[in-house]
Each structure stands twice: as C-alpha cells, then as structure tokens.
Design an enzyme around this catalytic site. Structure first.
Site, short mmCIF file in Angstrom:
data_model
loop_
_atom_site.label_atom_id
_atom_site.label_comp_id
_atom_site.label_asym_id
_atom_site.label_seq_id
_atom_site.Cartn_x
_atom_site.Cartn_y
_atom_site.Cartn_z
N THR A 63 29.64 36.62 48.33
CA THR A 63 29.40 37.46 47.16
C THR A 63 29.27 36.62 45.90
O THR A 63 29.78 35.50 45.82
CB THR A 63 30.59 38.44 47.00
OG1 THR A 63 30.53 39.05 45.72
CG2 THR A 63 31.93 37.72 47.09
N ASP A 64 28.61 37.18 44.88
CA ASP A 64 28.53 36.51 43.58
C ASP A 64 29.88 36.54 42.86
O ASP A 64 30.08 35.81 41.88
CB ASP A 64 27.44 37.16 42.70
CG ASP A 64 27.68 38.64 42.43
OD1 ASP A 64 28.60 39.24 43.03
OD2 ASP A 64 26.93 39.21 41.61
N GLU A 65 30.81 37.38 43.35
CA GLU A 65 32.07 37.54 42.62
C GLU A 65 32.93 36.28 42.66
O GLU A 65 33.87 36.14 41.88
CB GLU A 65 32.84 38.77 43.14
CG GLU A 65 32.00 40.02 42.97
CD GLU A 65 32.73 41.35 43.19
OE1 GLU A 65 33.95 41.40 43.01
OE2 GLU A 65 32.05 42.32 43.54
N TYR B 151 40.12 40.11 46.05
CA TYR B 151 38.93 40.14 46.91
C TYR B 151 38.10 38.88 46.69
O TYR B 151 37.76 38.16 47.65
CB TYR B 151 38.08 41.39 46.60
CG TYR B 151 36.65 41.30 47.11
CD1 TYR B 151 36.39 41.25 48.48
CD2 TYR B 151 35.56 41.26 46.23
CE1 TYR B 151 35.08 41.16 48.96
CE2 TYR B 151 34.26 41.18 46.70
CZ TYR B 151 34.02 41.12 48.06
OH TYR B 151 32.74 41.02 48.54
N LYS C 63 37.28 35.73 49.29
CA LYS C 63 35.91 35.33 49.67
C LYS C 63 35.67 33.87 49.29
O LYS C 63 35.03 33.12 50.03
CB LYS C 63 34.87 36.24 48.98
CG LYS C 63 34.84 37.67 49.47
CD LYS C 63 34.43 37.84 50.93
CE LYS C 63 32.98 37.56 51.19
NZ LYS C 63 32.60 37.96 52.59
P1 NAD Z 1 31.97 47.20 54.19
O1 NAD Z 1 33.37 47.30 53.72
O2 NAD Z 1 31.08 48.38 54.12
O3 NAD Z 1 31.95 46.70 55.72
C1 NAD Z 1 32.81 45.69 56.19
C2 NAD Z 1 32.87 45.83 57.71
O4 NAD Z 1 33.77 44.82 58.22
C3 NAD Z 1 33.40 47.18 58.19
O5 NAD Z 1 32.56 47.71 59.17
C4 NAD Z 1 34.78 46.85 58.77
O6 NAD Z 1 35.15 47.70 59.85
C5 NAD Z 1 34.57 45.42 59.23
N1 NAD Z 1 35.84 44.68 59.33
C6 NAD Z 1 36.83 44.62 58.41
N2 NAD Z 1 37.83 43.86 58.86
C7 NAD Z 1 37.46 43.41 60.09
C8 NAD Z 1 38.07 42.57 61.05
N3 NAD Z 1 39.28 42.03 60.85
N4 NAD Z 1 37.40 42.32 62.20
C9 NAD Z 1 36.17 42.85 62.43
N5 NAD Z 1 35.56 43.67 61.54
C10 NAD Z 1 36.19 43.94 60.39
O7 NAD Z 1 31.37 45.98 53.40
P2 NAD Z 1 29.87 45.62 53.03
O8 NAD Z 1 29.57 46.14 51.70
O9 NAD Z 1 29.01 45.97 54.17
O10 NAD Z 1 29.99 44.04 52.92
C11 NAD Z 1 29.64 43.21 54.03
C12 NAD Z 1 29.69 41.77 53.58
O11 NAD Z 1 28.78 41.58 52.50
C13 NAD Z 1 31.06 41.35 53.06
O12 NAD Z 1 31.35 40.06 53.52
C14 NAD Z 1 30.90 41.36 51.55
O13 NAD Z 1 31.74 40.42 50.94
C15 NAD Z 1 29.43 40.99 51.41
N6 NAD Z 1 28.79 41.49 50.19
C16 NAD Z 1 28.72 42.84 49.95
C17 NAD Z 1 28.10 43.27 48.79
C18 NAD Z 1 28.00 44.75 48.46
O14 NAD Z 1 27.66 45.09 47.33
N7 NAD Z 1 28.26 45.64 49.37
C19 NAD Z 1 27.56 42.36 47.87
C20 NAD Z 1 27.65 40.99 48.16
C21 NAD Z 1 28.27 40.57 49.33
P1 TYD Z 2 32.27 48.56 42.72
O1 TYD Z 2 31.23 49.43 43.32
O2 TYD Z 2 33.69 48.73 43.15
O3 TYD Z 2 31.78 47.06 42.92
P2 TYD Z 2 32.38 45.67 42.29
O4 TYD Z 2 33.68 45.94 41.66
O5 TYD Z 2 32.53 44.82 43.51
O6 TYD Z 2 31.35 45.18 41.34
O7 TYD Z 2 32.23 48.76 41.14
C1 TYD Z 2 31.05 48.51 40.40
C2 TYD Z 2 31.38 48.70 38.94
O8 TYD Z 2 31.72 50.06 38.70
C3 TYD Z 2 32.58 47.89 38.49
O9 TYD Z 2 32.35 47.43 37.16
C4 TYD Z 2 33.73 48.89 38.48
C5 TYD Z 2 33.04 50.19 38.13
N1 TYD Z 2 33.63 51.42 38.72
C6 TYD Z 2 33.94 52.51 37.88
O10 TYD Z 2 33.74 52.47 36.66
N2 TYD Z 2 34.48 53.64 38.45
C7 TYD Z 2 34.73 53.71 39.79
O11 TYD Z 2 35.27 54.76 40.24
C8 TYD Z 2 34.41 52.60 40.62
C9 TYD Z 2 34.66 52.63 42.10
C10 TYD Z 2 33.86 51.47 40.04
#
Ligand code: NAD
Ligand code: TYD
Length: 361
Positions: free
Chosen positions: A136-138, A162, A166
C-alpha cells in the site's frame, strides 16, 4: 490442478484478491486461492467461479506453514500473488494484534515457504518464478497539500498500526530478495474502490448508509485527500508487474485522482440522488455528519506513477467519476450480496466504531 499458468493467490476472497482472481481465470489462468475468510473475505465474491475447473478456493491461514508448503508442492504455481492481509485502518487502531499476526507473521511464513519451494524448482522454473507482494501507499505516511507525490524512493513513515504492519512485511520481502535472491516484486497502490469491497471502507460504507437512510459519518473536517483507483485498474497493474516487473523492484500504482473525503461523499450522494432518489425532498447530502476524527489520521496520499508507466507501459483506464458510477450501480444491483455481508459481525463493527464516535460528539 497443475496448469501452465497456475498461481497461488492469497486473500483471493477479499476485495482486491477476488477481482484479481476473476480477471486471471477469465484470461485463461488457473488460481489456487488461499483465504482465511475473515469478515472481509467472502466466498460470495467468487460465486461466478463455482465449480470452475481452473479455480480452487481453500479456506486456510497464511500463518500455517505446513498448509502453505503442502499447497506449493501439490499445485506447483509459477507465482504467488500475495493479497491476504488485515486491511482496515480503523480496525488496526482498535485491535492491532491480528494485523501483526497476519501481515507480518503471515508474510514471513509465506516468504519462507516460497523460498524453500523456489529452491526446489528446476533452473528454468526458478528463473521465471515470482513472489508478488501487494502493498500500500500508506507505508510512506502522510503528505501536506503542497508536497510532491510518493515515489518508489520516498522514505517509509507508516503512521497507523495497519501501515506499520504492511511496512514491516515490505521489509521482509525486500530482505528475502536481497539475502536469498527470491524473485520478489512489491506494489504500492493507492485507495481502491469498486465491486466486492467490504462496506467498512469509505465508499461502500457511504453507499450502504445512504440506502438505509443512515447518517454519513465524515471523520474530522472531511478534507483528507486520497488518490482513488478503480479496482480493475489495480488488477491490470498487478498483471503488468507480474509479467514484466524486474525482480527486487517496487512499483507505485495510482490514478492521479485526488479527492477530499467530502468531495467523494458528495459525489456518492449526487449519484444516489439520481439513481435512487429519497422519499423525502432534497439531496442525500443532508445525511452527512461530521464525527470525531480518526486518531493519527493521514492527511493526504498521492502517487507518482512515472516508473510503472515508463517501465511497464501501464496506465489506469477508468476515470474516477465513471468508476464511481459503476460502483454505485453495482451495489444497487447486488442487494443479495449486501444482505449476505451484513452479518452480525458487521453490525457489531458498525456499533463499535461509530457508536463510540457518536458518544464522543
Ligand atoms: P480485504 O480486507 O478486502 O481482503 C483481505 C483478504 O485477506 C480477505 O479475503 C481475508 O479473508 C484474507 N485474510 C486475512 N487474513 C488472512 C490470513 N491470515 N490467511 C489467509 N487469508 C487471510 O482487503 P483488500 O482491500 O482486498 O486488500 C488486499 C491487499 O491489497 C492487502 O494486502 C492490502 O494491503 C492491499 N491494498 C489494498 C488497497 C485498497 O484500497 N483496498 C489499496 C492498496 C493496497
Ligand atoms: P478508508 O476507506 O478506511 O481507507 P484508508 O483509511 O485506508 O485511506 O478511508 C478513506 C478515507 O475516508 C480516510 O480519510 C478516512 C475517511 N473515512 C471517513 O471519513 N468516514 C468513514 O466512516 C470511513 C470508513 C472513512
């Protein structure tokens, strides 16, 4: 299921993972999908692959070394795409332990088993094997309004549990490449949105709250900025990195589409005003409510995608307003999926995170 293009995907029942698996299988590949099916992991995301001969969903934990080793030796994947993680910042603030276990210990277990499997391969297969770590960019921390976007050489400065977990996993991936030569790739993507996103994250949470006529909880002043990328664009970037990325390298992925949370929530309200007008007169925007801020809330994320554009010729295809419309329409058309995820555990989370915020108002 040995197949020329079998990969092991972890977390493939989650949001990004399921979108990636659906794409991979659609394009002719095979996937063994290891997912613990936590609250965000949902087999319903993969319903269209039920009984598909090129997809195998296994409920299991990436921290289970024996299981990981068994799957690698049985299915002999050409690559691992590691999406499994605990992913929600607010949850990581309230209960960080599981983030440490899955994101750090789990990534370590996977790397260590991947290393042993990779070492056992014949030379040509060893040369083409890849371990792609979806990060992630975070990990780069927070930007001020005028600071340049994160590039691959930006220093790490993770702020939430989180992001820190990561970041730790990224360092392990780096070390396994540097020390043992494991052919790793790491991606750093900005905020995703689209179908199958669990409604604890901003965009689906706001859509569901509008549909239920509930208030729309905007943290702090609502001026935090995220760069929003449609999930299909993230998946196409993962494919590009997997196919052509250079082992040991990291690639940032984003959309150059920075919006404040207020703008995002307003845009969702506008779309739902049009597609699902409320029973009472006026915009759904009247449901917006400022609530106490997230502790340590990162102000702004922005991504410099020069490297992936130049090296891998990747670019995003879906502009934010088009992707947001598609997303809102998807949630409107998939009420059965919504009902399925609105389990007791989901309701408990809403009470825990938002009940407490309301009490602090
Ligand atoms: P998500 O929470 O929707 O899915 C995560 C999945 O991992 C789930 O299906 C969960 O059951 C599985 N999981 C959790 N713990 C586990 C374990 N111990 N063993 C096996 N499986 C397990 O998350 P996402 O949004 O799909 O994110 C997927 C990846 O992408 C993550 O690594 C996250 O850091 C990265 N990512 C997500 C975003 C975003 O905006 N969603 C952005 C950048 C990077
Ligand atoms: P989120 O979807 O949790 O992603 P991330 O924190 O990983 O960027 O949140 C996106 C943005 O929205 C973040 O600045 C927090 C804000 N947010 C709210 O204002 N209200 C909410 O209920 C949630 C879940 C997030």
């Amino acid at each position: 299921m040995p197949h020329q293009k079998t990969i092991l995907v972890t977390g493939g029942a989650g949001f990004v993972g399921s979108n990636f698996v659906l794409r991979w299988v659609r394009e002719g590949g095979s996937a063994v999908n290891l997912d613990l099916q936590t609250i965000a992991g949902n087999p319903a995301n993969l319903a269209s692959l039920a009984d598909h001969p090129r997809h195998l969903l296994i409920r299991g934990d990436i921290c289970d070394a024996e299981l990981v080793s068994h799957l690698l030796r049985k299915h002999r994947p050409i690559a691992i795409v590691h999406c499994a993680a605990e992913t929600h910042v607010d949850r990581s603030i309230l209960a960080p332990e599981e983030f440490i276990r899955t994101n750090i210990q789990g990534t370590f277990t996977l790397l260590d088993q991947a290393k042993a499997y990779w070492a056992s391969l014949e030379e040509s297969a060893r040369g083409t094997f890849r371990f792609l770590h979806v990060s992630t960019d975070e990990v780069y921390g927070s930007l001020g309004t005028d600071q340049p976007a994160f590039s691959e050489i930006s220093p790490y400065a993770p702020n939430s549990p989180y992001a820190a977990s990561k970041a730790a996993s990224d360092h392990l991936v780096r070390a396994y490449h540097h020390t043992y030569g494991l052919p790793t790739l790491t991606t750093h993507c900005s905020n995703n949105y689209g179908p199958f996103q669990f409604p604890e994250k901003l965009i689906p949470l706001m859509i569901l709250h509008v549909l239920e006529g509930k208030s729309l909880p905007v943290y702090g002043d609502g001026l935090n900025i995220r760069d929003w990328l449609y999930v299909e664009d993230h998946c196409s970037a993962i494919c590009a990195v997997l196919a052509h990325g250079r082992p040991g390298e990291t690639y940032n992925i984003g959309n150059g589409s920075e919006h404040t949370n207020l703008a995002v929530v307003s845009a969702i309200c506008d779309l739902l005003d049009e597609l699902r007008p409320g029973k009472t007169i006026g915009s759904h925007k009247k449901l917006m409510q400022f609530v106490p801020d997230r502790p340590g809330h990162d102000r702004r994320y922005a991504i410099d995608t020069t490297k992936i554009q130049k090296e891998l010729n990747w670019q995003p295809m879906i502009p934010f307003h088009e992707g947001l419309r598609r997303t809102v329409e998807w949630y409107l058309e998939n009420s059965a999926w919504i009902e399925n995820v609105r389990s007791g555990a989901y309701r408990d989370w809403i009470c825990l995170n938002y009940g407490e915020r309301a009490a602090r108002k």
